[in-house]
Scaffold this motif. Structure first.
Motif, PDB file in Angstrom:
ATOM      1  N   MET A  96     -25.468 -20.492  17.263  1.00  0.00           N
ATOM      2  CA  MET A  96     -25.120 -19.042  17.304  1.00  0.00           C
ATOM      3  C   MET A  96     -25.161 -18.510  15.977  1.00  0.00           C
ATOM      4  N   ASP A  97     -25.629 -17.523  15.673  1.00  0.00           N
ATOM      5  CA  ASP A  97     -25.710 -16.464  14.348  1.00  0.00           C
ATOM      6  C   ASP A  97     -24.315 -16.068  14.378  1.00  0.00           C
ATOM      7  N   ALA A  98     -23.873 -16.110  13.192  1.00  0.00           N
ATOM      8  CA  ALA A  98     -22.402 -15.446  13.151  1.00  0.00           C
ATOM      9  C   ALA A  98     -22.344 -13.737  12.833  1.00  0.00           C
ATOM     10  N   ASP A  99     -23.517 -13.216  12.890  1.00  0.00           N
ATOM     11  CA  ASP A  99     -23.596 -11.759  12.458  1.00  0.00           C
ATOM     12  C   ASP A  99     -23.642 -10.847  13.797  1.00  0.00           C
ATOM     13  N   LEU A 100     -23.404 -11.465  14.785  1.00  0.00           N
ATOM     14  CA  LEU A 100     -23.243 -10.740  16.226  1.00  0.00           C
ATOM     15  C   LEU A 100     -24.535 -10.406  16.786  1.00  0.00           C
ATOM     16  N   SER A 101     -25.779 -10.808  16.117  1.00  0.00           N
ATOM     17  CA  SER A 101     -26.866 -10.546  16.652  1.00  0.00           C
ATOM     18  C   SER A 101     -27.003 -11.249  17.898  1.00  0.00           C
ATOM     19  N   HIS A 102     -26.402 -12.363  18.176  1.00  0.00           N
ATOM     20  CA  HIS A 102     -26.334 -13.132  19.392  1.00  0.00           C
ATOM     21  C   HIS A 102     -25.219 -12.597  20.299  1.00  0.00           C
ATOM     22  N   HIS A 211     -31.092 -10.291  24.567  1.00  0.00           N
ATOM     23  CA  HIS A 211     -31.148  -9.164  23.693  1.00  0.00           C
ATOM     24  C   HIS A 211     -30.933  -9.295  22.152  1.00  0.00           C
ATOM     25  N   PHE A 212     -31.701  -9.200  21.302  1.00  0.00           N
ATOM     26  CA  PHE A 212     -31.173  -9.403  19.888  1.00  0.00           C
ATOM     27  C   PHE A 212     -31.111  -8.111  19.363  1.00  0.00           C
ATOM     28  N   THR A 213     -29.823  -8.326  18.848  1.00  0.00           N
ATOM     29  CA  THR A 213     -29.236  -6.843  17.923  1.00  0.00           C
ATOM     30  C   THR A 213     -29.437  -7.161  16.462  1.00  0.00           C
ATOM     31  N   ASP A 214     -29.558  -6.091  15.808  1.00  0.00           N
ATOM     32  CA  ASP A 214     -29.444  -6.115  14.391  1.00  0.00           C
ATOM     33  C   ASP A 214     -28.345  -6.126  13.723  1.00  0.00           C
ATOM     34  N   ARG A 215     -28.027  -6.971  12.828  1.00  0.00           N
ATOM     35  CA  ARG A 215     -26.703  -7.025  12.244  1.00  0.00           C
ATOM     36  C   ARG A 215     -26.060  -5.631  11.658  1.00  0.00           C
ATOM     37  N   THR A 216     -24.867  -5.330  11.864  1.00  0.00           N
ATOM     38  CA  THR A 216     -24.545  -4.073  11.130  1.00  0.00           C
ATOM     39  C   THR A 216     -23.928  -4.312   9.973  1.00  0.00           C
TER      40      THR A 216
HETATM   41 MG   LIG Z   1     -29.084 -12.223  11.541  1.00  0.00          MG
END
Ligand SMILES: [Mg+2]
Ligand SMILES: Nc1nc2c(ncn2[C@@H]2O[C@H](COP(=O)(O)OP(=O)(O)O)[C@@H](O)[C@H]2O)c(=O)[nH]1
Length: 389
Positions: A96-102, A211-216
């Motif tokens: 899992m990506d750590a950037d909250l995209s997942h 749903h993939f969200t862009d990192r903020t």
């Molecule tokens: Mg990312």
């Protein structure tokens, strides 16, 4: 059962601060049948990601960190999964990506698929119910969609919709089996190569739309050019090796010799039997058909070999029908090209090569695989495949 969520991090201080408490306080308490832990696989991030994690470790006892040199995403995952399975005794690991995209709230859905008996669960952005960010520019969307479609097409694996994503759950057996083959592609290509090896080894794979969200916060670490080059290198090489190991080379050699038998037969029958050229050519063609059927049955498709004498005759008739299809293709292509470009020797020979290379080979190889020896199970053709014995 024990499940470990692996978060690979490079320069994600701001994000680990957010994603870890969500996992620990909001998600894990809702999961009853798994003992959940987190493993942060950090590559000595200079921004203090590791210090931040160690701070959180005081509060959350099932939070772990594994630090190492920066060798790319794949290397971080291989290191993380090895540690999760060998040291933390995980039965299931998450990527899992750590950037909250997942979306961490999807984790229980992944585990449900594991409980249903799947070995690997893939978060998919490109199937119904999944999506890429709507705020992405057109170019980025096109890259993302076509890149993925390209991978699916080159690998000829259409059942899985998202090859490049990094939100996945897998049983430890999958990693243990594939780990020795995961040494070459260490960057983002890891995702495609790992999944491809698991598919080749027939692990049961499920999809969960995400749903993939862009990192903020923070920046993407992907180096697009390097990634694309490595990815193409992988998919083309892997596909080439698959073709070499498939019946295709044997089919091609058999067909090539069959062609020679046809050509030589034509001359011999004409000379020794005194029949006219048309009859001699047909006899040569039938001899070549007998050759192709026999050798393909005994050698090319030996794993699907037809031995029952009662089935051989109907199969041979079917095989002849397929061969008539090839004749029609050749006749049509040569007929049309000579009509357009003039009926000269060179046009005839070139169009024959084109007819065989571009049409007869794909046609006959598919027909053999689908209808004669049935190596390929095509869902929407299943009924016809059954009728054709
Ligand atoms: Mg990312
Ligand atoms: N440990 C480690 N993590 C990485 C590396 N490259 C990317 N990551 C992490 O992998 C996740 C996905 O990376 P990201 O840059 O967001 O990729 P993108 O979403 O495709 O743009 C993030 O959590 C990154 O911090 C790496 O070389 N080492």
């Amino acid at each position: 059962m024990k499940a470990v969520v692996i978060l690979p991090t490079y320069q994600e201080k701001g994000n680990v601060e957010r994603v870890i408490p969500i996992l620990q306080d909001k998600i894990f308490p809702k999961i009853a049948n798994y003992e959940m832990s987190i493993l942060v696989a950090d590559d000595n991030s200079p921004d203090g990601t590791a210090e931040e994690v160690r701070k959180l470790m005081k509060k959350y006892k099932n939070l772990n960190i594994l630090e190492g040199e920066k060798k790319g995403l794949g290397a971080a995952y291989v290191r993380g999964m090895t540690y999760a399975i060998e040291t933390m005794k995980a039965d299931v690991v998450f990527e899992m990506d750590a950037d909250l995209s997942h979306d961490p709230y999807k984790i229980p859905e992944f585990l449900k698929k594991i409980d249903e008996g799947y070995d690997m669960v893939i978060g998919t952005r490109y199937s119904d119910g999944g999506s890429i960010p709507s705020n992405w520019g057109l170019i980025r969307k096109v890259y993302s969609i076509f890149g993925n479609l390209l991978v699916r097409s080159i690998l000829m694996r259409f059942a899985i919709h998202d090859w490049t994503g990094g939100f996945r759950a897998l049983r430890k057996e999958v990693f243990i089996k594939e780990k020795p083959k995961l040494t070459v592609f260490q960057g983002y290509t890891f995702q495609v190569s790992f999944l491809h090896k698991a598919v080749q080894d027939k692990f049961k794979i499920a999809e969960v739309p995400i749903h993939f969200t862009d990192r903020t916060l923070g920046k993407s670490k992907i180096a697009p050019r390097e990634y694309i080059v490595n990815l193409l290198k992988y998919v083309f090489t892997a596909r080439f090796i698959e073709i070499l190991n498939s019946p295709f080379p044997k089919y091609a050699l058999t067909g090539f010799i069959g062609y020679a038998i046809n050509a030589i037969g034509l001359e011999l029958f004409k000379k020794h039997l005194g029949v006219n050229s048309g009859v001699a050519a047909s006899m040569g063609a039938e001899l070549s058909i007998i050759w192709n059927f026999t050798v393909n049955n005994l050698w090319t498709f030996s794993s699907q070999r037809i031995t029952d004498p009662l089935r051989i005759i109907p199969k041979f008739i079917q095989f002849n029908l397929v061969s008539i299809g090839s004749l029609i293709i050749i006749g049509t292509v040569v007929g049309i090209t000579t009509h357009i470009f003039g009926d000269t020797g060179i046009v005839r020979q070139v169009s024959l090569v084109i007819a065989i290379g571009f049409f007869v080979i794909p046609y006959s190889y598919s027909m053999y695989n689908i209808f004669i020896w049935k190596r390929w199970k095509i869902p929407f053709l299943a009924r016809i495949q059954k009728i054709t014995g």
